[in-house]
Scaffold this motif. Sequence first.
Motif, PDB file in Angstrom:
ATOM      1  N   THR A  31       8.532   1.712  10.446  1.00  0.00           N
ATOM      2  CA  THR A  31       9.946   1.790  10.085  1.00  0.00           C
ATOM      3  C   THR A  31      10.520   0.375  10.144  1.00  0.00           C
ATOM      4  O   THR A  31       9.861  -0.553  10.612  1.00  0.00           O
ATOM      5  CB  THR A  31      10.724   2.685  11.066  1.00  0.00           C
ATOM      6  OG1 THR A  31      10.904   1.980  12.311  1.00  0.00           O
ATOM      7  CG2 THR A  31      10.002   4.003  11.317  1.00  0.00           C
ATOM      8  N   ALA A  32      11.768   0.222   9.710  1.00  0.00           N
ATOM      9  CA  ALA A  32      12.439  -1.076   9.815  1.00  0.00           C
ATOM     10  C   ALA A  32      13.921  -0.847  10.046  1.00  0.00           C
ATOM     11  O   ALA A  32      14.535  -0.004   9.379  1.00  0.00           O
ATOM     12  CB  ALA A  32      12.220  -1.913   8.557  1.00  0.00           C
ATOM     13  N   GLY A  33      14.495  -1.597  10.990  1.00  0.00           N
ATOM     14  CA  GLY A  33      15.911  -1.420  11.277  1.00  0.00           C
ATOM     15  C   GLY A  33      16.471  -2.535  12.129  1.00  0.00           C
ATOM     16  O   GLY A  33      15.761  -3.475  12.514  1.00  0.00           O
ATOM     17  N   HIS A  92      -1.807   9.965  14.752  1.00  0.00           N
ATOM     18  CA  HIS A  92      -0.931   9.027  14.053  1.00  0.00           C
ATOM     19  C   HIS A  92       0.031   8.393  15.056  1.00  0.00           C
ATOM     20  O   HIS A  92       0.385   9.012  16.070  1.00  0.00           O
ATOM     21  CB  HIS A  92      -0.124   9.742  12.966  1.00  0.00           C
ATOM     22  CG  HIS A  92       0.233   8.857  11.811  1.00  0.00           C
ATOM     23  ND1 HIS A  92      -0.639   8.561  10.791  1.00  0.00           N
ATOM     24  CD2 HIS A  92       1.375   8.191  11.511  1.00  0.00           C
ATOM     25  CE1 HIS A  92      -0.058   7.770   9.907  1.00  0.00           C
ATOM     26  NE2 HIS A  92       1.172   7.526  10.329  1.00  0.00           N
ATOM     27  N   VAL A  93       0.453   7.159  14.756  1.00  0.00           N
ATOM     28  CA  VAL A  93       1.440   6.432  15.557  1.00  0.00           C
ATOM     29  C   VAL A  93       2.434   5.789  14.606  1.00  0.00           C
ATOM     30  O   VAL A  93       2.041   5.170  13.613  1.00  0.00           O
ATOM     31  CB  VAL A  93       0.774   5.345  16.429  1.00  0.00           C
ATOM     32  CG1 VAL A  93       1.830   4.569  17.217  1.00  0.00           C
ATOM     33  CG2 VAL A  93      -0.256   5.955  17.380  1.00  0.00           C
ATOM     34  N   VAL A  94       3.718   5.927  14.911  1.00  0.00           N
ATOM     35  CA  VAL A  94       4.772   5.295  14.113  1.00  0.00           C
ATOM     36  C   VAL A  94       5.196   4.002  14.802  1.00  0.00           C
ATOM     37  O   VAL A  94       5.682   4.022  15.940  1.00  0.00           O
ATOM     38  CB  VAL A  94       5.980   6.231  13.944  1.00  0.00           C
ATOM     39  CG1 VAL A  94       7.073   5.540  13.122  1.00  0.00           C
ATOM     40  CG2 VAL A  94       5.549   7.535  13.267  1.00  0.00           C
ATOM     41  N   ILE A 131       5.482  -3.578   9.603  1.00  0.00           N
ATOM     42  CA  ILE A 131       5.010  -2.998   8.346  1.00  0.00           C
ATOM     43  C   ILE A 131       3.604  -3.499   8.028  1.00  0.00           C
ATOM     44  O   ILE A 131       2.742  -2.729   7.595  1.00  0.00           O
ATOM     45  CB  ILE A 131       6.000  -3.309   7.214  1.00  0.00           C
ATOM     46  CG1 ILE A 131       7.329  -2.592   7.471  1.00  0.00           C
ATOM     47  CG2 ILE A 131       5.425  -2.900   5.856  1.00  0.00           C
ATOM     48  CD1 ILE A 131       8.420  -2.939   6.491  1.00  0.00           C
ATOM     49  N   GLU A 132       3.361  -4.771   8.265  1.00  0.00           N
ATOM     50  CA  GLU A 132       2.020  -5.310   8.015  1.00  0.00           C
ATOM     51  C   GLU A 132       0.991  -4.665   8.939  1.00  0.00           C
ATOM     52  O   GLU A 132      -0.147  -4.394   8.523  1.00  0.00           O
ATOM     53  CB  GLU A 132       2.023  -6.823   8.203  1.00  0.00           C
ATOM     54  CG  GLU A 132       2.765  -7.576   7.105  1.00  0.00           C
ATOM     55  CD  GLU A 132       2.138  -7.359   5.734  1.00  0.00           C
ATOM     56  OE1 GLU A 132       0.899  -7.234   5.649  1.00  0.00           O
ATOM     57  OE2 GLU A 132       2.896  -7.297   4.749  1.00  0.00           O
ATOM     58  N   LEU A 133       1.379  -4.409  10.181  1.00  0.00           N
ATOM     59  CA  LEU A 133       0.463  -3.739  11.102  1.00  0.00           C
ATOM     60  C   LEU A 133       0.136  -2.340  10.597  1.00  0.00           C
ATOM     61  O   LEU A 133      -1.035  -1.933  10.577  1.00  0.00           O
ATOM     62  CB  LEU A 133       1.090  -3.671  12.496  1.00  0.00           C
ATOM     63  CG  LEU A 133       0.304  -2.892  13.556  1.00  0.00           C
ATOM     64  CD1 LEU A 133      -1.093  -3.465  13.739  1.00  0.00           C
ATOM     65  CD2 LEU A 133       1.067  -2.883  14.882  1.00  0.00           C
ATOM     66  N   ALA A 134       1.146  -1.601  10.176  1.00  0.00           N
ATOM     67  CA  ALA A 134       0.897  -0.252   9.664  1.00  0.00           C
ATOM     68  C   ALA A 134       0.046  -0.287   8.413  1.00  0.00           C
ATOM     69  O   ALA A 134      -0.817   0.580   8.206  1.00  0.00           O
ATOM     70  CB  ALA A 134       2.230   0.437   9.381  1.00  0.00           C
ATOM     71  N   ARG A 135       0.252  -1.295   7.582  1.00  0.00           N
ATOM     72  CA  ARG A 135      -0.499  -1.419   6.336  1.00  0.00           C
ATOM     73  C   ARG A 135      -1.991  -1.644   6.609  1.00  0.00           C
ATOM     74  O   ARG A 135      -2.832  -1.327   5.770  1.00  0.00           O
ATOM     75  CB  ARG A 135       0.095  -2.571   5.516  1.00  0.00           C
ATOM     76  CG  ARG A 135      -0.341  -2.631   4.070  1.00  0.00           C
ATOM     77  CD  ARG A 135       0.486  -3.672   3.335  1.00  0.00           C
ATOM     78  NE  ARG A 135       1.806  -3.184   3.017  1.00  0.00           N
ATOM     79  CZ  ARG A 135       2.922  -3.903   3.008  1.00  0.00           C
ATOM     80  NH1 ARG A 135       2.881  -5.187   3.358  1.00  0.00           N
ATOM     81  NH2 ARG A 135       4.075  -3.362   2.672  1.00  0.00           N
ATOM     82  N   SER A 136      -2.320  -2.161   7.795  1.00  0.00           N
ATOM     83  CA  SER A 136      -3.717  -2.441   8.122  1.00  0.00           C
ATOM     84  C   SER A 136      -4.520  -1.170   8.393  1.00  0.00           C
ATOM     85  O   SER A 136      -5.754  -1.210   8.399  1.00  0.00           O
ATOM     86  CB  SER A 136      -3.798  -3.360   9.347  1.00  0.00           C
ATOM     87  OG  SER A 136      -3.413  -2.667  10.535  1.00  0.00           O
ATOM     88  N   ASP A 137      -3.830  -0.046   8.625  1.00  0.00           N
ATOM     89  CA  ASP A 137      -4.535   1.215   8.903  1.00  0.00           C
ATOM     90  C   ASP A 137      -3.611   2.377   8.543  1.00  0.00           C
ATOM     91  O   ASP A 137      -3.073   3.064   9.408  1.00  0.00           O
ATOM     92  CB  ASP A 137      -4.945   1.289  10.375  1.00  0.00           C
ATOM     93  CG  ASP A 137      -5.870   2.458  10.673  1.00  0.00           C
ATOM     94  OD1 ASP A 137      -6.098   3.293   9.769  1.00  0.00           O
ATOM     95  OD2 ASP A 137      -6.360   2.551  11.808  1.00  0.00           O
ATOM     96  N   ARG A 138      -3.414   2.588   7.245  1.00  0.00           N
ATOM     97  CA  ARG A 138      -2.427   3.562   6.783  1.00  0.00           C
ATOM     98  C   ARG A 138      -2.735   4.986   7.224  1.00  0.00           C
ATOM     99  O   ARG A 138      -1.837   5.819   7.313  1.00  0.00           O
ATOM    100  CB  ARG A 138      -2.306   3.509   5.259  1.00  0.00           C
ATOM    101  CG  ARG A 138      -1.642   2.253   4.718  1.00  0.00           C
ATOM    102  CD  ARG A 138      -1.450   2.364   3.212  1.00  0.00           C
ATOM    103  NE  ARG A 138      -0.711   1.248   2.656  1.00  0.00           N
ATOM    104  CZ  ARG A 138      -1.282   0.206   2.063  1.00  0.00           C
ATOM    105  NH1 ARG A 138      -2.612   0.144   1.996  1.00  0.00           N
ATOM    106  NH2 ARG A 138      -0.547  -0.765   1.566  1.00  0.00           N
ATOM    107  N   SER A 139      -4.005   5.307   7.476  1.00  0.00           N
ATOM    108  CA  SER A 139      -4.334   6.670   7.883  1.00  0.00           C
ATOM    109  C   SER A 139      -3.886   6.966   9.311  1.00  0.00           C
ATOM    110  O   SER A 139      -3.700   8.135   9.680  1.00  0.00           O
ATOM    111  CB  SER A 139      -5.840   6.909   7.771  1.00  0.00           C
ATOM    112  OG  SER A 139      -6.541   6.096   8.704  1.00  0.00           O
TER     113      SER A 139
END
Length: 271
Positions: A74-76, A33-35, A61-69
Amino acid sequence: MTLIDSHAHLDFADYGDDLPSTLRRAREAGLVHVVVVGQWREPDQRRTGARGGMAAARDAIELARSDRSFLSATAGIHPHDAARATAADLRELETLCRDSDCVAVGECGLDYHYDRSPREAQREVFAAQARLAKSLRKPLVVHTREADLDTASILERELGPEGGVIHCFTGDWTAAQRYLALGMHISLSGVLTFKAADALREAARQIPLERLLVETDCPFLAPVPHRGKRNEPSWVRLTAEKLAEVRGIPIAQVERATTENARRALRLPPE
């Protein structure tokens, strides 16, 4: 090797067309996994092309949504940008952080080394994000540099029950104890491998293993022997190996502990 890179800026244009290969190398290196850390940024060509402000965090967030597994986001608002972020940006940040694909608020915090925003603005925007994390019951990802006393003071007042992570910790054992007393997890980057990082290595030896994470903070802070190059998630293994060496324990123990800790601290999906 099964590791989690708990802090990576993969949405930066530094990766460009190489992002698919970067993710492939991460998987081949054994990462599970990568955050992806999303943050407010100026709309400059080096990093985000024409997109700036909170749109840059939305990209993460869109990048993470492309491969949720394999990816989470995060957002800040980074302390460097505290004075440039507007009230509208803070409202949009709240919307982004409410998204189920956003696992934590941040990175946010204080940076007294560069002082790219006035310190009072840094403190105000950091505290606002800590309160946001508390209200949403999400963990907080914290950046702190040469500001440990003020960072700890704000966390003591504002930190929510979900706790959070001191990312890219570069302090000594005294600083680490302050954050541990507040219930924070501590994440170590490639700085652990740097020649001059003796105080950090001593802290890494003493911090309870169940409170440690590893990260790259890529594209920054590539570990030895890649120092000075563009960093990437696959190289987090070098930090893990150095941590195992410093503590005198098998690398498999570091893998298992830091992976479990990252899933717990950042509420990541189970394997």
